[in-house]
Design an enzyme around this catalytic site. Sequence first.
Site, PDB file in Angstrom:
ATOM      1  N   ASP A  60       0.872  -1.171   0.000  1.00 28.64           N
ATOM      2  CA  ASP A  60       0.000   0.000   0.000  1.00 28.64           C
ATOM      3  C   ASP A  60       0.913   1.226   0.000  1.00 28.64           C
ATOM      4  OD1 ASP A  60      -1.562   2.204   0.635  1.00 28.64           O
ATOM      5  OD2 ASP A  60      -2.889   1.060   1.947  1.00 28.64           O
ATOM      6  N   SER A 139      -1.207  14.502 -14.032  1.00 29.22           N
ATOM      7  CA  SER A 139      -2.433  14.585 -14.839  1.00 29.22           C
ATOM      8  C   SER A 139      -2.476  15.939 -15.516  1.00 29.22           C
ATOM      9  CB  SER A 139      -3.649  14.440 -13.925  1.00 29.22           C
ATOM     10  OG  SER A 139      -4.838  14.723 -14.643  1.00 29.22           O
ATOM     11  N   TYR A 152      -9.391  16.051  -6.260  1.00 26.97           N
ATOM     12  CA  TYR A 152      -8.458  15.359  -7.171  1.00 26.97           C
ATOM     13  C   TYR A 152      -7.445  16.343  -7.763  1.00 26.97           C
ATOM     14  CZ  TYR A 152      -6.726  12.441 -10.997  1.00 26.97           C
ATOM     15  OH  TYR A 152      -5.916  11.738 -11.867  1.00 26.97           O
ATOM     16  N   LYS A 156      -3.349  16.513  -7.566  1.00 23.87           N
ATOM     17  CA  LYS A 156      -2.474  16.460  -8.751  1.00 23.87           C
ATOM     18  C   LYS A 156      -1.627  17.728  -8.875  1.00 23.87           C
ATOM     19  CE  LYS A 156      -3.137  12.343 -10.006  1.00 23.87           C
ATOM     20  NZ  LYS A 156      -2.078  11.369 -10.274  1.00 23.87           N
TER      21      LYS A 156
END
Length: 236
Positions: A60, A139, A152, A156
């Site tokens: 993990d 991204s 999100y 990023k």
Amino acid sequence: MDKKITIISGASRGIGRAVSLRLAHEGHFVIVLARNAEEIGELEHEIDEAGGKALAIACDISDEKQVEEAVNQVIRDFKRIDCVVNNAGIGVFKHADQLEADDWDRVMDINVKGSFLLTKAVLPHMKAVGKGHILGIASDVSKRTFAGGSLYTASKYAQHAFFESLRREVRSLGIKVSVVYPGLVDTYFHGEAQGEVKQAEYLHADDIAQAVSYILNTPPHVLVDEIMLHPMCQEW
Ligand code: NAP
């Protein structure tokens, strides 16, 4: 061992799996990390069957102890780490007032802290030999925002800032840092299965793997800071 020793996080599916397959095919010994031990075990087997070399380690990426143990195992077995692809990531897309604190922690822990933990664990080994290549899969929304993307895109943007700062810290030590910024990619990330018709016009996971391969195959004097890719169907 003359093969490059390359760690890929989030290798069980999507982009990480495509990167692992391509780099193994190109002669890297790939260390494939993800939580799902069965899926990365199958990937190790698939690469071995195709004549490549792989080692699956269940990990993990948001757990410091597990990341340290994975990197220690690689150093015990191979004595060095040449490249790291920080790819593991998840998305939660809700308007800010609908987000739970737990959503925030999960996304930040995997996307941002995960990149930091893996980078921190490999850096001493790269510094010791004065070379190495650290890659981030960020991204296109590391550089633009959208409604429903507050969490999100924050993760990023943070990943982008982390790798950009890191490059300034380690370039003079001989360590390269590169970042790939993909637009929409056909993987499991959007809640669909990879290959679904809805995602037919998206980038393919192997398009990202090809960008990673290009970055890792540049000669020693060349540093690719970043590559951004979009599918033709997506406006930037
Ligand atoms: P995906 O198909 O959902 O795959 C995500 C991978 O991350 C899986 O292998 C998953 O494995 C792994 N992962 C998730 N949580 C983890 C954890 N705690 N520890 C270790 N591994 C973990 O998604 P993808 O599209 O390939 O995404 C890969 C990266 O590309 C992400 O960073 C994502 O933000 C970025 N990206 C994707 C797109 C897109 O349109 N698909 C666009 C731009 C950027 P386990 O569940 O087995 O742990």
